[in-house]
Design a protein around this motif. Structure first.
Motif, short mmCIF file in Angstrom:
data_model
loop_
_atom_site.label_atom_id
_atom_site.label_comp_id
_atom_site.label_asym_id
_atom_site.label_seq_id
_atom_site.Cartn_x
_atom_site.Cartn_y
_atom_site.Cartn_z
N LEU A 139 -2.38 -7.60 -17.45
CA LEU A 139 -1.64 -6.47 -17.99
C LEU A 139 -0.53 -6.97 -18.90
N VAL A 140 -0.25 -6.22 -19.95
CA VAL A 140 0.93 -6.44 -20.78
C VAL A 140 1.93 -5.36 -20.40
N VAL A 141 3.12 -5.79 -20.02
CA VAL A 141 4.16 -4.89 -19.52
C VAL A 141 5.41 -5.08 -20.36
N VAL A 142 6.11 -3.99 -20.66
CA VAL A 142 7.39 -4.05 -21.35
C VAL A 142 8.46 -3.47 -20.43
N LEU A 143 9.58 -4.18 -20.35
CA LEU A 143 10.72 -3.74 -19.54
C LEU A 143 11.91 -3.47 -20.43
N GLU A 144 12.68 -2.44 -20.08
CA GLU A 144 13.97 -2.19 -20.71
C GLU A 144 15.00 -2.15 -19.60
N ALA A 145 16.13 -2.83 -19.83
CA ALA A 145 17.18 -2.87 -18.80
C ALA A 145 18.54 -3.07 -19.47
N ALA A 146 19.58 -2.82 -18.70
CA ALA A 146 20.94 -2.94 -19.21
C ALA A 146 21.42 -4.38 -19.28
N ASP A 147 20.83 -5.26 -18.49
CA ASP A 147 21.27 -6.65 -18.51
C ASP A 147 20.14 -7.59 -18.10
N LEU A 152 6.06 -8.96 -20.51
CA LEU A 152 5.49 -9.81 -19.48
C LEU A 152 3.98 -9.74 -19.55
N ILE A 153 3.35 -10.81 -19.11
CA ILE A 153 1.92 -10.80 -18.81
C ILE A 153 1.82 -10.85 -17.29
N VAL A 154 1.11 -9.89 -16.73
CA VAL A 154 0.91 -9.84 -15.28
C VAL A 154 -0.56 -10.14 -15.02
N HIS A 155 -0.80 -11.17 -14.23
CA HIS A 155 -2.17 -11.56 -13.86
C HIS A 155 -2.37 -11.13 -12.42
N LEU A 156 -3.48 -10.45 -12.15
CA LEU A 156 -3.70 -9.88 -10.83
C LEU A 156 -5.17 -9.96 -10.44
N HIS A 157 -5.42 -9.68 -9.17
CA HIS A 157 -6.81 -9.60 -8.71
C HIS A 157 -7.46 -8.39 -9.38
N PRO A 158 -8.56 -8.60 -10.13
CA PRO A 158 -9.16 -7.49 -10.87
C PRO A 158 -9.53 -6.29 -10.00
N HIS A 159 -9.97 -6.51 -8.78
CA HIS A 159 -10.37 -5.38 -7.93
C HIS A 159 -9.17 -4.56 -7.47
N LEU A 160 -7.95 -5.05 -7.70
CA LEU A 160 -6.74 -4.31 -7.32
C LEU A 160 -6.00 -3.76 -8.54
N LEU A 161 -6.65 -3.73 -9.68
CA LEU A 161 -6.01 -3.28 -10.92
C LEU A 161 -5.38 -1.90 -10.78
N LEU A 220 -1.01 -12.06 -8.91
CA LEU A 220 -1.11 -13.51 -8.82
C LEU A 220 0.07 -14.20 -9.50
N ASN A 221 0.49 -13.64 -10.66
CA ASN A 221 1.58 -14.22 -11.41
C ASN A 221 2.09 -13.20 -12.41
N ALA A 222 3.38 -13.28 -12.72
CA ALA A 222 3.97 -12.50 -13.80
C ALA A 222 4.83 -13.46 -14.61
N ALA A 223 4.60 -13.48 -15.92
CA ALA A 223 5.30 -14.44 -16.78
C ALA A 223 6.02 -13.71 -17.91
N LEU A 224 7.27 -14.08 -18.11
CA LEU A 224 8.06 -13.57 -19.22
C LEU A 224 7.59 -14.23 -20.50
N VAL A 225 7.25 -13.43 -21.51
CA VAL A 225 6.79 -14.00 -22.77
C VAL A 225 7.71 -13.66 -23.94
N TYR A 226 8.60 -12.69 -23.75
CA TYR A 226 9.50 -12.29 -24.83
C TYR A 226 10.72 -11.62 -24.23
N HIS A 227 11.89 -11.90 -24.82
CA HIS A 227 13.13 -11.25 -24.40
C HIS A 227 14.02 -11.08 -25.62
#
Length: 97
Positions: free
Chosen positions: A43-51, A10-19, A69-76
């Motif tokens: 932020l670049v975030v990686v998730l692992e899950a069972a489903d 995921l790419i997570v876009h946030l308010h910079p002062h709240l990083l 502000l937003n979180a977008a799935l970029v790879y699964h």
């Protein structure tokens, strides 16, 4: 046969002062790893899950965190056998890793 493993980035876009606060909240989510960050509030975030539903539920909860502000799935990807990983180059099998 082992259960499949779902991996998503995921790419997570946030308010910079709240990083720092957002990163602290993200670290509390099971199966989540922080990989990259920019001072502009990304932020670049990686998730692992069972489903897949767990990935989507986690994405939804990230989008609702204060400061996000937003979180977008970029790879699964679904690994049918997490114990065996294969490397590919341009879709061609190169052997076991």
């Amino acid at each position: 046969m082992p259960e499949p493993l779902h991996i998503a980035s995921l790419i997570v876009h946030l308010h910079p002062h709240l990083l720092a606060a957002v990163k602290d909240n993200l670290r509390r989510i099971p199966g989540l790893e922080l990989h990259q960050e920019s001072p502009e509030g990304k932020l670049v975030v990686v998730l692992e899950a069972a489903d897949e539903s767990r990935i989507l539920a986690t994405l939804d909860s990230i989008q609702n965190l204060p400061g996000v502000l937003n979180a977008a799935l970029v790879y699964h990807e679904i690994l049918d056998d997490p114990e065996r990983t294969e490397l590919t180059v341009d879709g061609n099998h190169t052997g076991d890793a």
